[in-house]
Design a protein around this motif. Structure first.
Motif, PDB file in Angstrom:
ATOM      1  N   UNK A 203      35.813  50.431  40.956  1.00 25.66           N
ATOM      2  CA  UNK A 203      37.054  49.690  40.766  1.00 25.66           C
ATOM      3  C   UNK A 203      37.376  48.815  41.976  1.00 25.66           C
ATOM      4  N   UNK A 204      38.182  47.792  41.722  1.00 20.72           N
ATOM      5  CA  UNK A 204      38.570  46.894  42.794  1.00 20.72           C
ATOM      6  C   UNK A 204      39.400  47.583  43.861  1.00 20.72           C
ATOM      7  N   UNK A 205      40.339  48.413  43.431  1.00 21.14           N
ATOM      8  CA  UNK A 205      41.188  49.127  44.385  1.00 21.14           C
ATOM      9  C   UNK A 205      40.362  50.053  45.259  1.00 21.14           C
ATOM     10  N   UNK A 206      39.446  50.793  44.645  1.00 16.91           N
ATOM     11  CA  UNK A 206      38.582  51.697  45.401  1.00 16.91           C
ATOM     12  C   UNK A 206      37.754  50.924  46.415  1.00 16.91           C
ATOM     13  N   UNK A 207      37.253  49.762  46.013  1.00 14.46           N
ATOM     14  CA  UNK A 207      36.413  48.961  46.902  1.00 14.46           C
ATOM     15  C   UNK A 207      37.170  48.528  48.146  1.00 14.46           C
ATOM     16  N   UNK A 208      38.389  48.036  47.954  1.00 13.20           N
ATOM     17  CA  UNK A 208      39.189  47.564  49.086  1.00 13.20           C
ATOM     18  C   UNK A 208      39.572  48.729  49.997  1.00 13.20           C
TER      19      UNK A 208
END
Length: 236
Positions: A203-208
């Motif tokens: 996920x994008x949130x996890x990546x950031x």
């Protein structure tokens, strides 16, 4: 701090190691130009060139060369003692060297990725890849700089992380992707400019969040390790 950064940059570009930064970016751009010249469908060459070569090889390997070199070589040859005798906080030394590593790695990887992305699809994809590569350069640099202070074989362990953890396990064991900087970079680029050429698996949130944890956590660990070098030097 600026003096340390200047000395680090001068030392880095004064070594033959810097020549190792050129072939992979050149190969990435060359393959993209070749595929574009022969009018090959971007859907066929985009994923293997942009991801398989650009994000999975060029970015981490370039950052490994630079990240382990800005401080690791001084640890190996003993000149780290001269740095530690300077009246500078260990935090400033690490941040100065990390800044050089990030700057050199980001430029060296982001520019060819921008060119390849623009040739594959559009300038917007090129910018997305460049921006994601800059984030990846921050995370990889902090990680490899930390390794250079924790072990005498940072390049070997870095290659194990790139080839085995990210390259092998990351493609077949879904749980390992949570700790894969490569996956964060792919996802960030795909969120900036969605495209079928990129296959994000986290996920994008996890990546950031995880990219930030890598950067901050590894930097703090590097500072703490450098402090122990100082203590050892004072008692010896």
């Amino acid at each position: 701090m600026s003096t340390v950064a200047w000395i680090t940059a001068r030392g880095l570009f004064g070594r033959r190691r810097v020549l190792l930064l050129l072939p992979l970016p050149a190969l990435l751009v060359g393959l993209a130009l070749l595929c574009r010249a022969y009018d090959v469908n971007p859907a066929e060459w985009g994923p293997p060139v942009l991801v398989g070569l650009g994000l999975a090889v060029v970015l981490p390997v370039v950052t490994l060369i630079v990240g382990t070199g800005v401080l690791g070589s001084e640890v190996d040859d003993g000149t780290i003692v001269h740095i530690l005798t300077k009246p500078l906080p260990r935090r400033d030394i690490v941040l100065a060297k990390l800044g050089v590593a990030i700057g050199v790695s980001a430029v060296t990887a982001a520019v060819p990725l921008f060119v390849a992305g623009a040739l594959a699809d559009s300038a917007r994809l090129g910018l997305a890849l460049a921006a994601a590569a800059a984030v990846g350069a921050c995370a990889y640099s902090a990680f490899f700089l930390m390794l250079s202070l924790l072990t005498r074989r940072p390049v070997l362990l870095g290659l194990v992380y790139i080839l085995v953890w990210e390259g092998l396990l990351g493609n077949f064991v879904s749980g390992t992707r949570v700790l894969s900087i490569q996956q964060y970079v792919i996802t960030i680029a795909d969120r900036i400019e969605p495209t079928v050429l990129l296959d994000s698996k986290v996920s994008g949130t996890l990546s950031v969040v995880m990219a930030a944890i890598f950067i901050v956590g590894c930097t703090v660990a590097a500072v703490d390790r450098l402090r122990s070098f100082s203590m050892a030097g004072e008692t010896s």
